[in-house]
Design an enzyme around this catalytic site. Structure first.
Site, PDB file in Angstrom:
ATOM      1  N   ASP A  13      39.281  36.641  43.970  1.00 29.90           N
ATOM      2  CA  ASP A  13      40.993  36.378  43.898  1.00 29.90           C
ATOM      3  C   ASP A  13      41.167  37.293  43.022  1.00 29.90           C
ATOM      4  O   ASP A  13      40.876  38.268  42.795  1.00 29.90           O
ATOM      5  CB  ASP A  13      40.575  35.298  42.817  1.00 29.90           C
ATOM      6  CG  ASP A  13      41.510  34.307  42.394  1.00 29.90           C
ATOM      7  OD1 ASP A  13      42.477  33.614  43.562  1.00 29.90           O
ATOM      8  OD2 ASP A  13      41.301  33.268  41.746  1.00 29.90           O
ATOM      9  N   ASP A  15      44.994  36.566  40.970  1.00 33.11           N
ATOM     10  CA  ASP A  15      44.825  36.382  39.541  1.00 33.11           C
ATOM     11  C   ASP A  15      44.092  35.217  38.609  1.00 33.11           C
ATOM     12  O   ASP A  15      43.601  34.222  39.022  1.00 33.11           O
ATOM     13  CB  ASP A  15      46.149  34.983  39.618  1.00 33.11           C
ATOM     14  CG  ASP A  15      47.188  35.404  40.352  1.00 33.11           C
ATOM     15  OD1 ASP A  15      48.200  36.632  40.028  1.00 33.11           O
ATOM     16  OD2 ASP A  15      47.698  34.870  41.433  1.00 33.11           O
ATOM     17  N   LYS A 184      41.367  27.437  49.211  1.00 33.23           N
ATOM     18  CA  LYS A 184      40.340  27.462  48.140  1.00 33.23           C
ATOM     19  C   LYS A 184      40.873  26.088  47.697  1.00 33.23           C
ATOM     20  O   LYS A 184      42.053  25.421  47.602  1.00 33.23           O
ATOM     21  CB  LYS A 184      40.074  27.799  47.286  1.00 33.23           C
ATOM     22  CG  LYS A 184      40.105  29.060  47.839  1.00 33.23           C
ATOM     23  CD  LYS A 184      39.889  31.013  47.230  1.00 33.23           C
ATOM     24  CE  LYS A 184      41.444  30.943  46.457  1.00 33.23           C
ATOM     25  NZ  LYS A 184      41.581  32.324  45.132  1.00 33.23           N
ATOM     26  N   ASP A 209      37.598  32.645  39.011  1.00 29.07           N
ATOM     27  CA  ASP A 209      37.963  32.766  38.035  1.00 29.07           C
ATOM     28  C   ASP A 209      37.853  31.042  37.699  1.00 29.07           C
ATOM     29  O   ASP A 209      38.463  30.804  36.600  1.00 29.07           O
ATOM     30  CB  ASP A 209      39.083  33.020  37.020  1.00 29.07           C
ATOM     31  CG  ASP A 209      40.559  32.268  37.816  1.00 29.07           C
ATOM     32  OD1 ASP A 209      40.711  32.485  38.773  1.00 29.07           O
ATOM     33  OD2 ASP A 209      41.106  32.017  36.719  1.00 29.07           O
TER      34      ASP A 209
END
Length: 259
Positions: A13, A15, A184, A209
């Protein structure tokens, strides 16, 4: 993890893993450099459909992170791939930015508000009541409802912003039609991404995250999963979910030696 095959390709990912509020996370540059030097295929993923891979490449480069354009995979690209598989050469009414409209143009879709095959909702900073009204009427008229991603809020320096999932809920309430989300945690985004780089799930890993998107999608796609604690999910929240990542690490810096 001992019985898993060695990791030959990586998905991560963006961010919360590589950057946070426009600033690189320590270790991100070293991780990307190690990946490039290794020759292993990799993808940087984002559920944000606003930007094209070229835009994101330039944005990351300005931060000192070098990611090839072909190594960036967005929910807009996953949505376009899905629509191209489902109904090649179709038409869509689109609410979104250049990342989404460009992806649909590239697969030969016609963007129209006249009897479109699909209403496609993506991320934008300028959701308008007029556009949402048109989307509602087109869906009630028979257009199929597709969304790039289910995220209900997005980050900003001022605080959370309403995002695609929140606007999708409004349209669903008005139409009674639930959308199909391509991004996602739909493992479709992972599988289409893996196909794009010629990788296989059993020798791939996903770094994220968020437990509810990154880890869930990676797990359902059959990959090893690494949760970093530099984004939204806190250590004490991991146990709130009925599934677990393969490993929890402090940050991307802890995975440099795994490449």
């Amino acid at each position: 993890m001992a019985d898993r095959k060695p990791i030959e390709s990586w998905l991560t990912d963006m961010d919360g893993v590589l950057i946070h509020e426009g600033v690189p996370i320590p270790g991100a540059d070293a991780f990307l450099k190690k990946l490039t030097e290794s020759g292993k295929p990799f993808l940087v993923l984002t559920n944000n459909s606003m930007y094209t891979p070229r835009d994101l490449h330039a944005r990351l480069r300005r931060m000192g992170l070098e990611v090839p354009i072909e190594s960036i995979w967005t929910s807009a690209l996953a949505t376009a791939q899905f629509l191209d598989d489902q109904r090649p050469g179709g038409s869509a009414y689109v609410i979104g930015e250049a990342g989404l409209t460009t992806a649909l143009h590239d697969i030969g879709y016609i963007l129209t508000d006249h009897e479109p095959d699909y209403v496609v909702l993506g991320e934008t900073r300028t959701y308008s009541f007029e556009a949402m009204t048109k989307a509602v009427r087109l869906i009630l008229g028979g257009a199929r409802f597709i969304c790039t991603n289910p995220d209900e809020t997005g980050p900003s320096t001022e605080g959370p912003l309403p995002a695609t999932g929140a606007v999708a809920a409004l349209i669903t309430q008005a139409t009674g039609k639930k959308p199909y989300f391509a991004g996602k945690p739909n493992p479709l985004m992972m599988r289409t991404g893996l196909n794009a780089i010629g990788a296989h799930s059993e020798t791939s890993a996903m770094i994220g995250d968020r437990m509810d998107t990154d880890v869930l999608a990676g797990m359902e796609a059959g990959m090893q999963t690494f949760l970093v604690l530099t984004g939204l999910t806190r250590p004490e929240q991991v146990e709130d979910f009925p599934y677990r990542p393969s490993q929890v690490v402090d940050s991307i810096a802890d995975l440099v030696d795994r490449v």
